[in-house]
Design an enzyme around this catalytic site. Structure first.
Site, PDB file in Angstrom:
ATOM      1  CB  SER A 123      -0.794   0.012   1.393  1.00 20.69           C
ATOM      2  OG  SER A 123      -0.032   0.114   2.357  1.00 20.69           O
ATOM      3  CB  THR A 138       2.027   0.205   6.572  1.00 22.56           C
ATOM      4  OG1 THR A 138       1.464  -0.551   5.418  1.00 22.56           O
ATOM      5  CG2 THR A 138       2.134  -0.606   7.956  1.00 22.56           C
ATOM      6  CD  GLU A 143       1.408 -10.164   1.910  1.00 24.70           C
ATOM      7  OE1 GLU A 143       0.766  -9.167   2.238  1.00 24.70           O
ATOM      8  OE2 GLU A 143       1.042 -11.425   1.670  1.00 24.70           O
TER       9      GLU A 143
HETATM   10  O1  LIG Z   1       2.375  -4.334   2.270  1.00 30.31           O
HETATM   11  P1  LIG Z   1       1.595  -2.943   3.251  1.00 30.31           P
HETATM   12  O2  LIG Z   1       0.561  -2.553   2.688  1.00 30.31           O
HETATM   13  O3  LIG Z   1       2.549  -2.123   3.882  1.00 30.31           O
HETATM   14  O4  LIG Z   1       0.636  -3.926   4.556  1.00 30.31           O
HETATM   15  C1  LIG Z   1       1.233  -4.837   5.319  1.00 30.31           C
HETATM   16  C2  LIG Z   1       0.084  -5.597   5.950  1.00 30.31           C
HETATM   17  O5  LIG Z   1      -0.245  -6.439   4.925  1.00 30.31           O
HETATM   18  C3  LIG Z   1      -0.366  -7.911   5.441  1.00 30.31           C
HETATM   19  O6  LIG Z   1       0.814  -8.350   4.791  1.00 30.31           O
HETATM   20  C4  LIG Z   1      -1.467  -8.647   5.063  1.00 30.31           C
HETATM   21  O7  LIG Z   1      -1.770  -8.813   3.462  1.00 30.31           O
HETATM   22  C5  LIG Z   1      -0.201  -7.876   6.682  1.00 30.31           C
HETATM   23  O8  LIG Z   1       0.466  -8.991   7.271  1.00 30.31           O
HETATM   24  C6  LIG Z   1       0.512  -6.407   7.359  1.00 30.31           C
HETATM   25  O9  LIG Z   1      -0.233  -5.945   8.340  1.00 30.31           O
END
Ligand SMILES: O=P(O)(O)OC[C@H]1O[C@](O)(CO)[C@@H](O)[C@@H]1O
Length: 185
Positions: free
Chosen positions: A88, A91, A152
């Site tokens: 995103s 975070t 991921e």
């Molecule tokens: O990759 P981003 O948007 O920083 O989000 C991290 C979050 O998303 C997750 O990876 C879940 O999809 C969580 O484990 C974590 O809290």
């Protein structure tokens, strides 16, 4: 669907990501890592686990690599690089970390789905990966997997590709790296 059919579907999704990553962005990241004194990685949840795996391989290459928040992680300085893995780019715990790294005259790189995100706007280097963010409500990207799973996985595979690229340029092989593998486990 059988479990292995899901697995095949995941591999198909991962395969489709490859042509959607810009080589020039990857090269900029490689170049900055190799020019940095220390390299720090940060990420939340599963994204964080992927960049931790990246830090391990960098350490095994002989790069001074650290995970933000670990007990023995030192200070970040002006010749250092913070790499954030965040689908995103929004975070909450990572935004002030990126700002702090910039205020210390360090460089910030983000590997993300969202270059236009808050951290994307702070970062010096952006590698855009395809995928769907954890909140899929407004995502145009199709995946059968929940939340940020495809991002991921792509992050992990991309980081492993960066390691291979750096091993090539540093003339390293698996044997030389294995000598730095943890031996108290
Ligand atoms: O990759 P981003 O948007 O920083 O989000 C991290 C979050 O998303 C997750 O990876 C879940 O999809 C969580 O484990 C974590 O809290």
């Amino acid at each position: 669907m059988r479990t292995i059919e899901y697995q095949a579907e995941i591999i198909k999704e991962l395969n489709q990501t490859v042509n959607l990553i810009a080589d020039e962005e990857a090269d900029k990241l490689v170049d900055r890592i190799l020019r940095s004194k220390k390299v720090f990685v940060a990420g939340a949840g599963r994204s964080g686990l992927m960049v931790r795996a990246f830090a391990m391989r960098m350490m095994q290459m002989g790069i001074e690599a650290y995970v933000v928040g670990e007990t023995v992680t030192p200070n970040l300085g002006k010749d250092d690089l913070l790499i954030i893995g965040s689908g995103s780019g929004e975070t909450k715990s990572l935004v002030p970390m990126a700002e702090k790294a910039k205020s210390l005259s360090g460089s910030v790189a983000i590997v993300t789905i969202s270059p236009e995100s808050t951290i994307g706007k702070i970062a010096d280097i952006i590698v855009k990966l395809p995928g769907s963010p954890k909140d899929q409500t407004d995502s145009g990207y199709k995946t059968i997997q929940p939340m940020g799973a495809l991002f991921e996985q792509t992050l992990l595979v991309f980081c492993d590709a960066v390691i291979l690229k750096m091993m090539d340029s540093q003339k390293l092989d698996s044997n030389t790296m294995f000598s730095r593998h943890a031996n108290l486990e």
